[in-house]
Design an enzyme around this catalytic site. Structure first.
Site, PDB file in Angstrom:
ATOM      1  N   GLU A 135      37.819  30.711  -2.686  1.00 26.36           N
ATOM      2  CA  GLU A 135      38.962  29.821  -2.502  1.00 26.36           C
ATOM      3  C   GLU A 135      38.858  29.063  -1.172  1.00 26.36           C
ATOM      4  OE1 GLU A 135      43.058  30.545  -4.359  1.00 26.36           O
ATOM      5  OE2 GLU A 135      43.390  31.169  -2.307  1.00 26.36           O
ATOM      6  N   HIS A 149      22.736  50.469 -12.962  1.00 22.30           N
ATOM      7  CA  HIS A 149      22.642  50.771 -14.392  1.00 22.30           C
ATOM      8  C   HIS A 149      23.393  49.725 -15.204  1.00 22.30           C
ATOM      9  CE1 HIS A 149      20.788  54.774 -13.930  1.00 22.30           C
ATOM     10  NE2 HIS A 149      21.302  54.649 -12.727  1.00 22.30           N
ATOM     11  N   LYS A 189      48.298  24.458 -12.284  1.00 26.87           N
ATOM     12  CA  LYS A 189      49.751  24.647 -12.363  1.00 26.87           C
ATOM     13  C   LYS A 189      50.436  23.441 -12.993  1.00 26.87           C
ATOM     14  CE  LYS A 189      50.798  27.278  -8.258  1.00 26.87           C
ATOM     15  NZ  LYS A 189      51.544  27.326  -7.000  1.00 26.87           N
TER      16      LYS A 189
END
Lengths: 528, 528
Positions: free
Chosen positions: B322, B351, B455
């Site tokens: 960000e 793994h 938004k």
């Protein structure tokens, strides 16, 4: 692209499975018609490879193994009657075991019922069970699950601390196909010590989930463990959630494992269709190829808009990266393949790294996973006619659009709900997509040669530690790092030795370091 | 590079802070001498920029804000006496509040003590508190913490379900600087509804953590909430863990917040040194620049070898991505900057995806985080002279070596232990490294303009939903999607509308869809 063209493109590409109620949308990926022509013969080969794999071909040539996770969901597809029976018997054995635990017929020496599961395993023996537990375990699960998935002493202490006195009613799973995975073996030894410390009999509460006649299997047999459940040779770790690795823990938690298997079976059938545009896994493989030019040039960012799917990206990291991340292709050419995967959940991640996704370095494509049903019951309104779930849905659409407006590609997968059935659907969809993509880029998706290298290097480090300690105990005067390395027969390993000593020193393990720790040349080391 | 050269290179680059006992090793990164010459003037400017920032310059020009998270750890550095006092007073207020909760002086109406914290917040208001709780909360924490960090109805139900009857003794934090973050607002409304449903008085258990005189602050004041704690204007979300955002929850869980602050203060001092080779944050910034050519060409893979640091990579995803993921530089040029971050923990990830790291697409550099002390007590031996922790240490060294052998670069950061002090150290180290790197590539590390776009797009979607529902309720006959879009004044938004309707339909929200859901052109929609 104007709105009408985009809308037509959306409808043209939209995949919908009416019975499964699953949508796959790759319309927001830049797939050129030329690419489809180019890949059509490869897809034909990929479908053929997959058919052969399902019929029992040696699909993992390096390990000379069949690859049979599809048979787990539909034993009638198994290539031999013996394998078919093995699948059926193992499932029956799991369900019988779970029934006996739930009923109390199998119970710990010190109690009427097992209350907890302690699952000791790493990689494919942990990621599936963790994902499924977080996605599906009910609040009132008959047994609660805990994991030891590392060789971290403090982490083991924490997990054992959380169990506390309930260790006496905890069922311990030791999960390792070969029984030789060091992390799992270490975890087992630490747990056995905790049992001994608490005056409990480990064998009365332990279950080995392992290959038949493996070292672990023989140990469990000779020590009389509570149960042993068999891992088939033809199931790889990263595709083992719907095998004896994942199903026992899921069923013990009250998760409907038959529904998981049914969901996977239905998606397996849908992704068996040998036609690019009507096979959702093929559409994903195409989109991945288009995004990264078949060379993994773009990262795969997984954004499920649902809290319960938070761990799906971690599960997919293994499935995708361990399968595709290969140095050589099947013809032995050096290719350095793979696709990097990361992600957590939406809309949470919109407040974390989506800033970079939209504005920053364009090195990724996004995969939105949409879940249509918000919650079991009704929702209150946040504003007139708008619920919390409408916001979540709006954030998904809004972010997809904001990325598109900045030329960032995305896939959207839509499922009706997060349930055992749909977790099976999602696992099967990605398993198949990975298999098809591997064929497109001609790599073996079913081995993991690179994992060995780190293990071998670690063994070298531990061996050097033992040698150095032996030298120090013999020696009667402090030595420099160079002197010690030489005496331990590893004059080229001074840096490794320095780091070993730093670690031993910090843990009070019988050595004295004199000098400035940050200036290795100043150090003199001796046994305490 | 032969062993002797490599060992010399290691010693030349090794950073060690004797008092902090912290090491930073970038010797396994390909940093060319030319690059250092090239970057030296930029580092000089970066150090100057940082000094000005600490002195109170407007370091976030787009938002016309100072950037003051360093003052939280050392109020004497604050640019004005008022800010200095503000830091001191806020900390005192937090500690007084925590003391009153612990003592029972502040208690819920229905009980002697608060038992749980329900923290409602997203992004920087959640990632720090989650990381710190997972890393540091003791097993016998005085209060247990739970999070609502999304607008997911099922996720909210699950968290509330886990609390169950303890809702009556739960302290609720609503954390939002502006008070206008929709996810947080939605979470608050859902929690208020749950309180009402249970016959509990929300205001008696609620704490607003927000900017002074924000909408949320005024609501809390007018409704008489239990407490209000102030968020300073000059602290950004992703650097807010050591502010009123993170400290109250940490202290309530029994974590030593003064030690966290002290660790950060000590690392702040170490990273204030205006010299590349003796400043650990500058070394990180240099290594990042070298890896990605200052353009984020390589992903940053974070591998802490310690279970308790599992969430550090998620925390860093926000802090790094960000901050750095920006479209434009400070001069307005389009640059598409950033560095992608992912990772979980070692040796577990060996793994999972380390197969790809070693063998596959070379699009990353690794950061190993080594913790020297294995556990508080002694360890049993797994083999002669070898403990579980030796294995973990060996896996780290082995994987670093295996990556290096395949020309994959890595950084190693070494700390003595995971404790409040060292969590402060790690947070401060990365905060500073991000700030310095931002100067090197000339971006504003302290704003997030792209977050707004998603938004706004979401608001458009919700507005279309409301309009479409209004049209449907007025209409007396079924409509096609195109007709409905036109009638709702959004003829270009048919796809968006289709997806809105699919979501409403799946939740029984008053619409009928007739036709094949997968063929949008076949659909006719009407209000129920």
């Amino acid at each position: 692209m104007d709105a009408a063209t985009l809308w037509k493109r959306y409808r043209d590409w939209l995949y919908y499975h009416e019975e499964l109620e699953v949508y796959v949308d790759i319309s927001r990926m830049s797939v050129e018609p030329d690419l489809i022509d180019h890949l059509t013969p490869r897809f034909e080969k990929a479908f053929q490879d997959m058919a052969k794999l399902e019929q029992g071909a040696i699909a993992n040539p390096d390990e000379d193994r069949m690859v049979g996770h599809y048979w787990l969901r539909d034993p009638d597809l198994a290539p031999t009657p013996e394998i078919r029976q093995e699948v059926i018997d193992t499932l029956a054995k799991i369900e019988a075991f779970v029934g006996q635990v739930h009923s109390g017929q199998l119970h710990p020496p010190g109690g009427d019922r097992f209350t907890d599961i302690l699952s000791v395993g790493i990689g494919g023996s942990a990621l599936g069970p963790q994902f499924v537990a977080d996605a599906l375990a009910p609040l009132d699960a008959p047994l609660a699950i805990h994991f030891i998935d590392n060789s971290d002493p403090a982490g083991i202490d924490r997990t054992l601390g959380q169990l506390g006195d309930r260790l006496s009613t905890t069922l311990v799973f030791i999960i390792s196909k070969s029984g030789g995975t060091p992390e799992t073996r270490n975890g087992m030894i630490e747990v056995q010590a905790a049992f001994a410390q608490a005056g409990l009999d480990f064998s009365k509460q332990a279950v080995a989930i392992t290959g038949v006649d493996s070292k672990l299997d023989r140990q469990a047999q000779s020590e009389g463990w509570l149960s042993r459940l068999p891992m088939a040779d033809w199931v790889g770790g990263r595709t083992s959630e719907l095998s004896a690795v994942g199903l026992p823990a899921a069923a013990l938690q009250g998760i409907d494992i038959r529904a998981m298997l049914a969901g996977a079976k239905a998606m397996d059938a849908a992704t068996r269709v040998a036609d690019l545009k009507t096979n959702p896994a093929a559409l994903l493989a195409l989109a991945w190829y288009a995004a990264g030019k078949g060379q993994g040039e773009k990262d795969m960012v997984i954004l499920p808009y649902k809290d319960s799917l938070l761990l799906f990206s971690r599960y997919l990291q293994q499935l995708v990266m361990e399968s595709l991340g290969k140095e050589r292709d099947l013809d032995g050419n050096i290719v350095h393949q793979g696709i990097a995967v990361y992600g957590n959940k939406g809309s949470t991640d919109q407040h974390a790294y989506v800033q970079q996704l939209r504005d920053g370095v364009p090195n990724f494509f996004a995969t939105f996973i949409e879940v249509l049903r918000d919650r079991p019951g009704d929702s209150i309104e946040i504003e007139r006619g708008v619920t919390c779930g409408d916001y979540l849905s709006g954030f998904l659409q809004g972010t997809r659009q904001a990325l598109f407006d900045n030329q960032r590609d995305s896939i959207t997968i839509t499922v009706p709900e997060v349930s055992p059935y749909y977790v099976g659907v999602l696992i099967a969809l990605y398993e198949r997509a990975v298999g098809l993509y591997a064929s497109l880029v001609n790599v073996n998706a079913y081995h993991q040669p690179g994992v060995e290298a780190g293990k071998k290097a670690a063994a070298t480090v531990l061996s050097l530690q033992q040698k150095a300690m032996a030298v120090l105990k013999e020696s009667n005067k402090p030595m420099s790092l160079e002197e010690l390395a030489l005496a331990a027969g590893a004059p080229d390993q001074v840096e490794t030795l320095y780091r070993i000593l730093r670690h031993l020193h910090a843990n009070g393990r019988g050595i004295t370091l004199v000098g400035n720790l940050g200036r290795p040349s100043s150090l003199q080391v001796s046994a305490v």
